[in-house]
Design a protein around this motif. Sequence first.
Motif, PDB file in Angstrom:
ATOM      1  N   GLY B 184      -7.725  -4.472   1.114  1.00  0.00           N
ATOM      2  CA  GLY B 184      -7.486  -5.372  -0.008  1.00  0.00           C
ATOM      3  C   GLY B 184      -7.722  -4.770  -1.379  1.00  0.00           C
ATOM      4  O   GLY B 184      -7.412  -5.394  -2.386  1.00  0.00           O
ATOM      5  N   ASP B 185      -8.286  -3.552  -1.431  1.00  0.00           N
ATOM      6  CA  ASP B 185      -8.603  -2.957  -2.728  1.00  0.00           C
ATOM      7  C   ASP B 185      -7.342  -2.626  -3.507  1.00  0.00           C
ATOM      8  O   ASP B 185      -6.435  -1.987  -2.983  1.00  0.00           O
ATOM      9  N   SER B 186      -7.333  -3.023  -4.761  1.00  0.00           N
ATOM     10  CA  SER B 186      -6.211  -2.621  -5.605  1.00  0.00           C
ATOM     11  C   SER B 186      -6.218  -1.105  -5.747  1.00  0.00           C
ATOM     12  O   SER B 186      -7.269  -0.487  -5.852  1.00  0.00           O
ATOM     13  N   GLY B 187      -5.047  -0.525  -5.729  1.00  0.00           N
ATOM     14  CA  GLY B 187      -4.939   0.925  -5.878  1.00  0.00           C
ATOM     15  C   GLY B 187      -4.987   1.654  -4.556  1.00  0.00           C
ATOM     16  O   GLY B 187      -4.978   2.882  -4.529  1.00  0.00           O
ATOM     17  N   THR B 188      -5.052   0.924  -3.456  1.00  0.00           N
ATOM     18  CA  THR B 188      -5.104   1.602  -2.163  1.00  0.00           C
ATOM     19  C   THR B 188      -3.930   1.193  -1.279  1.00  0.00           C
ATOM     20  O   THR B 188      -3.491   0.050  -1.307  1.00  0.00           O
ATOM     21  N   TYR B 189      -3.441   2.170  -0.542  1.00  0.00           N
ATOM     22  CA  TYR B 189      -2.332   1.901   0.364  1.00  0.00           C
ATOM     23  C   TYR B 189      -2.275   2.912   1.500  1.00  0.00           C
ATOM     24  O   TYR B 189      -1.280   3.015   2.202  1.00  0.00           O
ATOM     25  N   ARG B 192      -2.031   1.209   4.911  1.00  0.00           N
ATOM     26  CA  ARG B 192      -0.678   0.678   5.100  1.00  0.00           C
ATOM     27  C   ARG B 192       0.282   1.796   5.490  1.00  0.00           C
ATOM     28  O   ARG B 192       1.085   1.659   6.419  1.00  0.00           O
ATOM     29  N   LEU B 342      -3.009   7.622  -5.659  1.00  0.00           N
ATOM     30  CA  LEU B 342      -2.855   7.575  -7.107  1.00  0.00           C
ATOM     31  C   LEU B 342      -2.029   6.353  -7.474  1.00  0.00           C
ATOM     32  O   LEU B 342      -0.941   6.142  -6.938  1.00  0.00           O
ATOM     33  N   ALA B 343      -2.579   5.558  -8.401  1.00  0.00           N
ATOM     34  CA  ALA B 343      -1.932   4.289  -8.721  1.00  0.00           C
ATOM     35  C   ALA B 343      -2.098   3.949 -10.193  1.00  0.00           C
ATOM     36  O   ALA B 343      -2.803   4.641 -10.936  1.00  0.00           O
ATOM     37  N   GLY B 344      -1.462   2.868 -10.584  1.00  0.00           N
ATOM     38  CA  GLY B 344      -1.564   2.416 -11.959  1.00  0.00           C
ATOM     39  C   GLY B 344      -0.684   3.225 -12.874  1.00  0.00           C
ATOM     40  O   GLY B 344       0.402   3.662 -12.493  1.00  0.00           O
ATOM     41  N   GLN B 381     -10.257   3.441 -12.687  1.00  0.00           N
ATOM     42  CA  GLN B 381     -11.120   2.740 -11.744  1.00  0.00           C
ATOM     43  C   GLN B 381     -10.934   3.398 -10.380  1.00  0.00           C
ATOM     44  O   GLN B 381      -9.815   3.507  -9.888  1.00  0.00           O
ATOM     45  N   GLY B 384     -11.355   0.715  -5.861  1.00  0.00           N
ATOM     46  CA  GLY B 384     -11.005  -0.693  -5.745  1.00  0.00           C
ATOM     47  C   GLY B 384     -11.687  -1.580  -6.764  1.00  0.00           C
ATOM     48  O   GLY B 384     -12.370  -1.090  -7.676  1.00  0.00           O
ATOM     49  N   PRO B 385     -11.538  -2.899  -6.622  1.00  0.00           N
ATOM     50  CA  PRO B 385     -12.033  -3.842  -7.632  1.00  0.00           C
ATOM     51  C   PRO B 385     -13.549  -3.869  -7.780  1.00  0.00           C
ATOM     52  O   PRO B 385     -14.058  -4.408  -8.752  1.00  0.00           O
ATOM     53  N   VAL B 417      -6.988   4.089  -9.938  1.00  0.00           N
ATOM     54  CA  VAL B 417      -6.076   3.353 -10.812  1.00  0.00           C
ATOM     55  C   VAL B 417      -6.306   3.795 -12.253  1.00  0.00           C
ATOM     56  O   VAL B 417      -7.418   3.688 -12.775  1.00  0.00           O
ATOM     57  N   ALA B 418      -5.262   4.309 -12.884  1.00  0.00           N
ATOM     58  CA  ALA B 418      -5.389   4.807 -14.251  1.00  0.00           C
ATOM     59  C   ALA B 418      -4.879   3.776 -15.260  1.00  0.00           C
ATOM     60  O   ALA B 418      -3.896   3.071 -15.004  1.00  0.00           O
TER      61      ALA B 418
END
Lengths: 161, 517
Positions: B184-189, B192, B342-344, B381, B384-385, B417-418
Amino acid sequence: MEDLVLNPHDLKIINQHILQYQSMPGALLPLLHAIQDDLGFVPEIAYPLISSALSLSVAEVHGVVTFYHHFRSHKPGRHILQVCRAESCQALGSEALETHIKNKLGIDFHETTFDGTITLEPIYCLGNCACSPAVMIDEAVYGRVDSKKIDQLISDLKRAS
Amino acid sequence: MSMKIFISKDSTALSLGADEVAEAIAKEAQTRKLDIQILRNSSRGLFWLETLVEVETASGRIGFGPINPNDVKSLFDADFIKGGKHPLALGLVSEIDWLKKQERLTFARMGITEPTNIDQYIEHEGFQGLKNALKLNPQAIVQTVTDSGLRGRGGAAFPTGIKWKTVLDTKATQKYIVCNADEGDSGTYSDRMIMEGDPFVLIEGMIIAGLAVGASQGYIYLRSEYPHALKTLNEAIEKAKSVGYLGDDILKSGHTFHLEVRRAAGAYICGEETSLLESLEGKRGLVRFKPPLPAIEGLFGKPTAVNNVISLATVPIILARGAKYYQDFGMGKSRGTLPIQLAGNLKRTGLVEKAFGVTLRELLYDFGGGSLSGKPIKAVQVGGPLGAYLPESQFDTPLDYEKFSEIWAILGHGGIVAFDETVNMAKMARYAFDFCAIESCGKCTPCRVGSTRGVEVMDHIIAGKDVEKHTTLVRDLSDTMLNGSLCALGGMTPYPVLSALNHFPKDFGVDAKETKA
């Protein structure tokens, strides 16, 4: 108005799923998923049926349905539009996108458009963070969504309905 | 013979139109009467190049990307299937610097094989780990995993082998392996990607875990936001069953292991292991008190090993190549590799699997290519959140569990997340409280009430009302949440909040001098 009794079609589906899942360990979530997959929601009037099949109280079923964001007890629109609100999407302007969508549809989160086409929901991460901002329509994810792209997607949905 | 063309069916590729590209290529080939075969494989994780179209040649696969459906005509005009020149040509995909500089162990097959093709999995070292494990006794399997230095990749970084040993040493008639796939952490996949792209490696890891601790039943608790992963996993499980890798007599060894996917229902808290177990039992996902540890009293009261997808998917290569092979990667007490996401706001986003020790700066600039917007990166970040925000002055920190904890940050599940300079960190702190309020299970007061009060206090700060008084309140509140919460949700929400306040006081309207760590 929500129906006060289950219509025969829904009742049949719910009973089929109950039969299938009743004896599974930890059956409640799989059963609720199966019902929602078919009906789009878990009708509140089905709680007594579910609870007695699984030897739970109606309150326990209600508690589980309301605990999880995924389950809903009211009929949604024909399509569910979920907009990611998590950090990665925020880093690429999802907040502005969110406002744009709300204005365009004239509804807030957890509401359905007047014509019953779209239910708008927030979501916290679709795992598409490499291509933010992301939205999900029913089971399809879209990445790098800007206002132009979402307008197109929304008008496609409206046209299809 | 028909030419082989590879296009990913990973959901991020799909989100950018991979299906439409595949369709356009098929149609154009038909019009031009060309004999091609389109294979839908997993993704290399070079998401900045998706939709990536690869063509098989004698010297290897050559790539073209990012391709949109309207580029397809020009690809054919350039005779791309024979390696013709095109502005979007990338040359040999395996030679792309971004990929070449990685150490792909857990992700070795990504982008190469078709997700549910079990023969391809076996051709690429699949089930070697299981075959070796079947020759070992449970203690020896656990010892190998312990020796490899593998730590829980879900975020808590607890040594996997030690967790398994507790389950192994607890006597019970029934034990369980539970895979935490509630990413569920943003920036992670990364979870998946494995589940959609290489599901057999997770299945193999879970079978080995079952052999190691004496569990005959496994569950994958999969988040409901991943419909493609659900389909792929179920298909892969059926295939594994049909050829005897799952069932009552695995490869005629006499060992039993059954595996089932269970769907989560959109509650972030269910990524916390005890809440996850409650959910699997069909209840509200309320966090349990520990002890007892799930390893002793877990699912349905039985000893349960709860492991993250990446931890389990890394077990096969450890058993296949030995503990030392894996242990040789990394730094300090962080052994092996970490699949970093790497996200954002970055130019080149995607999956970078590297040995521990790579710095944030290398990831953000060498791999990430700096911000997508072209503006300076202000904060990242990590984890994750519930992860801290790091300012530019900390970008030289190497990715290592201990080094991150020294600067009061976490690596978590490896998501980065940048944010560029347009971000307002007070708003991000408010969001952290808000997220906690939305996702709190409600069992403990610091988290349930603290998060809501936190949003209110942040609203005052953002409005510029009694800022000094209210930042003191934020610190007090954070202290209560840190020390008084039952689990990491309430207990770690102060990480993003206080790191934002400490590193970016200006955004809160406070003088830098007034802030204290």
